[in-house]
Design a protein around this motif. Structure first.
Motif, PDB file in Angstrom:
ATOM      1  N   SER B  94      43.592  43.752  54.362  1.00 27.68           N
ATOM      2  CA  SER B  94      44.158  43.598  53.022  1.00 27.68           C
ATOM      3  C   SER B  94      43.049  43.252  52.036  1.00 27.68           C
ATOM      4  CB  SER B  94      45.246  42.524  53.002  1.00 27.68           C
ATOM      5  OG  SER B  94      44.712  41.226  53.153  1.00 27.68           O
ATOM      6  N   SER B  95      43.316  43.545  50.777  1.00 26.64           N
ATOM      7  CA  SER B  95      42.342  43.219  49.734  1.00 26.64           C
ATOM      8  C   SER B  95      43.096  42.748  48.493  1.00 26.64           C
ATOM      9  CB  SER B  95      41.459  44.424  49.395  1.00 26.64           C
ATOM     10  OG  SER B  95      42.202  45.465  48.812  1.00 26.64           O
ATOM     11  N   PRO B  96      42.413  41.931  47.670  1.00 26.82           N
ATOM     12  CA  PRO B  96      43.058  41.413  46.464  1.00 26.82           C
ATOM     13  C   PRO B  96      42.916  42.393  45.318  1.00 26.82           C
ATOM     14  CG  PRO B  96      40.879  40.459  46.695  1.00 26.82           C
ATOM     15  CD  PRO B  96      41.070  41.377  47.872  1.00 26.82           C
ATOM     16  N   GLU B  97      43.500  42.030  44.182  1.00 24.39           N
ATOM     17  CA  GLU B  97      43.301  42.794  42.962  1.00 24.39           C
ATOM     18  C   GLU B  97      41.977  42.389  42.334  1.00 24.39           C
ATOM     19  OE1 GLU B  97      46.931  45.023  42.818  1.00 24.39           O
ATOM     20  OE2 GLU B  97      45.059  45.150  41.680  1.00 24.39           O
ATOM     21  N   GLY B  98      41.571  43.116  41.327  1.00 23.36           N
ATOM     22  CA  GLY B  98      40.438  42.691  40.515  1.00 23.36           C
ATOM     23  C   GLY B  98      39.081  43.024  41.114  1.00 23.36           C
ATOM     24  N   LEU B  99      38.090  42.235  40.729  1.00 24.58           N
ATOM     25  CA  LEU B  99      36.699  42.541  41.065  1.00 24.58           C
ATOM     26  C   LEU B  99      36.446  42.530  42.563  1.00 24.58           C
ATOM     27  CD1 LEU B  99      34.852  40.514  38.274  1.00 24.58           C
ATOM     28  CD2 LEU B  99      35.213  42.984  38.407  1.00 24.58           C
ATOM     29  N   ARG B 100      37.243  41.772  43.322  1.00 26.51           N
ATOM     30  CA  ARG B 100      37.013  41.695  44.764  1.00 26.51           C
ATOM     31  C   ARG B 100      37.832  42.739  45.517  1.00 26.51           C
ATOM     32  NH1 ARG B 100      37.236  36.013  47.335  1.00 26.51           N
ATOM     33  NH2 ARG B 100      36.072  37.156  48.912  1.00 26.51           N
ATOM     34  N   ARG B 101      38.349  43.702  44.816  1.00 25.84           N
ATOM     35  CA  ARG B 101      39.182  44.707  45.460  1.00 25.84           C
ATOM     36  C   ARG B 101      38.394  45.517  46.480  1.00 25.84           C
ATOM     37  NH1 ARG B 101      42.398  49.400  42.119  1.00 25.84           N
ATOM     38  NH2 ARG B 101      43.009  50.637  43.919  1.00 25.84           N
ATOM     39  N   ASN B 102      37.058  45.550  46.321  1.00 26.00           N
ATOM     40  CA  ASN B 102      36.198  46.236  47.285  1.00 26.00           C
ATOM     41  C   ASN B 102      36.264  45.614  48.669  1.00 26.00           C
ATOM     42  OD1 ASN B 102      34.989  48.312  45.844  1.00 26.00           O
ATOM     43  ND2 ASN B 102      33.449  46.969  44.962  1.00 26.00           N
ATOM     44  N   GLU B 103      36.568  44.333  48.753  1.00 23.69           N
ATOM     45  CA  GLU B 103      36.451  43.615  50.008  1.00 23.69           C
ATOM     46  C   GLU B 103      37.749  43.682  50.789  1.00 23.69           C
ATOM     47  OE1 GLU B 103      33.141  40.343  48.625  1.00 23.69           O
ATOM     48  OE2 GLU B 103      35.240  39.724  48.758  1.00 23.69           O
ATOM     49  N   GLN B 104      37.643  44.145  52.022  1.00 27.76           N
ATOM     50  CA  GLN B 104      38.814  44.233  52.889  1.00 27.76           C
ATOM     51  C   GLN B 104      38.671  43.222  54.020  1.00 27.76           C
ATOM     52  OE1 GLN B 104      39.752  48.266  54.063  1.00 27.76           O
ATOM     53  NE2 GLN B 104      39.377  49.065  52.005  1.00 27.76           N
ATOM     54  N   PHE B 105      39.729  42.470  54.234  1.00 25.04           N
ATOM     55  CA  PHE B 105      39.739  41.431  55.257  1.00 25.04           C
ATOM     56  C   PHE B 105      40.675  41.872  56.377  1.00 25.04           C
ATOM     57  CE2 PHE B 105      37.348  38.284  52.940  1.00 25.04           C
ATOM     58  CZ  PHE B 105      37.500  38.705  51.627  1.00 25.04           C
ATOM     59  N   PHE B 106      40.157  41.835  57.590  1.00 21.46           N
ATOM     60  CA  PHE B 106      40.871  42.420  58.718  1.00 21.46           C
ATOM     61  C   PHE B 106      41.656  41.384  59.520  1.00 21.46           C
ATOM     62  CE2 PHE B 106      39.631  46.871  59.185  1.00 21.46           C
ATOM     63  CZ  PHE B 106      38.677  46.964  58.189  1.00 21.46           C
ATOM     64  N   GLY B 107      42.754  41.847  60.081  1.00 17.21           N
ATOM     65  CA  GLY B 107      43.509  41.052  61.036  1.00 17.21           C
ATOM     66  C   GLY B 107      42.921  41.188  62.423  1.00 17.21           C
TER      67      GLY B 107
END
Lengths: 113, 115
Positions: B94-107
């Motif tokens: 999942s990733s957040p909105e905004g400037l950090r949208r590039n970053e995906q955090f895995f389960g």
């Protein structure tokens, strides 16, 4: 389809040695991320690089994004057994709405005590 | 702040059965991605969803696979009539909105074994 080639695929070194892992492509990426994955777990994000030529440091790890945003490297200084794992680079395609990451095949690092 | 949650962690199915994999994104994240990792291969993108919408499904097999991310509840990856070749680790990010949208955090992934 954009591809990322990682090298080497396998690396076994002694504690205290330095190493560099490379991630290369013929395509341009809007950003590139490095992950570390341990057996049975999901990838853990280490760093994101966005600007060509960018260098980021995370303790003993140094990440660099190539000037043309087509390649990246991960350098580990004085490797420790705790650094053992699978290192993955992943590039984000384009700048549009698609958020998919293209992953390299990974570098398996073993650091022997 | 809890990370991305996936369940079950391990799933065993016989050929022809259905598999349902669940993913709860990090709190505040509205973008969900599914990836598949076959033995000895890297992670391959399958689908990208936002709440109630499929944004990119270019990596999904044309048959038997579907994904949803309803307004309430987790994202679901559904595989109908599983075959042995579906055995793999399936990861959600999942990733957040905004400037950090590039970053995906895995389960932690769901490891599917088809007998």
């Amino acid at each position: 389809t954009q591809l990322l080639e990682q090298s080497p695929q396998f690396l076994s070194i002694q504690e205290g040695e330095n190493l560099t892992v490379y991630c290369n492509s013929s395509s341009v990426f809007s950003s590139l991320q490095w992950y570390r994955q341990e057996p049975g777990e999901g990838p853990v994000l280490l760093v994101t690089v966005v600007t060509g030529g960018e260098v980021k440091k995370l303790k003993r790890l140094t990440f660099q994004f190539g000037d043309a945003r087509k390649d990246s490297s991960l350098h580990i200084t004085a490797a420790q057994p705790g650094d053992t794992g699978l290192y993955l680079c992943a590039g984000r395609e384009g700048s549009g709405n698609t958020g998919k990451l293209i992953f390299g095949q990974g570098t398996t690092l073993q650091v022997k005590p | 702040n809890a990370g991305v949650m996936q369940n079950p962690r391990h799933l065993v199915r016989r050929r022809g059965q259905e598999a349902r994999l669940r993913c709860s994104p990090m709190k505040g994240h509205s973008h969900v991605y599914w990836y598949r990792q076959l033995p000895e291969e890297g992670l391959k993108f399958m689908v990208y969803l936002q709440k109630e919408n499929i944004i990119d499904e270019s990596g999904m097999p044309k048959e038997r696979f579907s994904a949803e991310f309803p307004k309430e509840g987790p994202s679901i990856l559904r595989i109908q009539q599983v075959v042995r070749g579906d055995s793999a680790a399936y990861f959600c990010a999942s990733s957040p909105e905004g400037l950090r949208r590039n970053e995906q955090f895995f389960g932690p992934g769901t490891r599917l074994t088809v007998l």
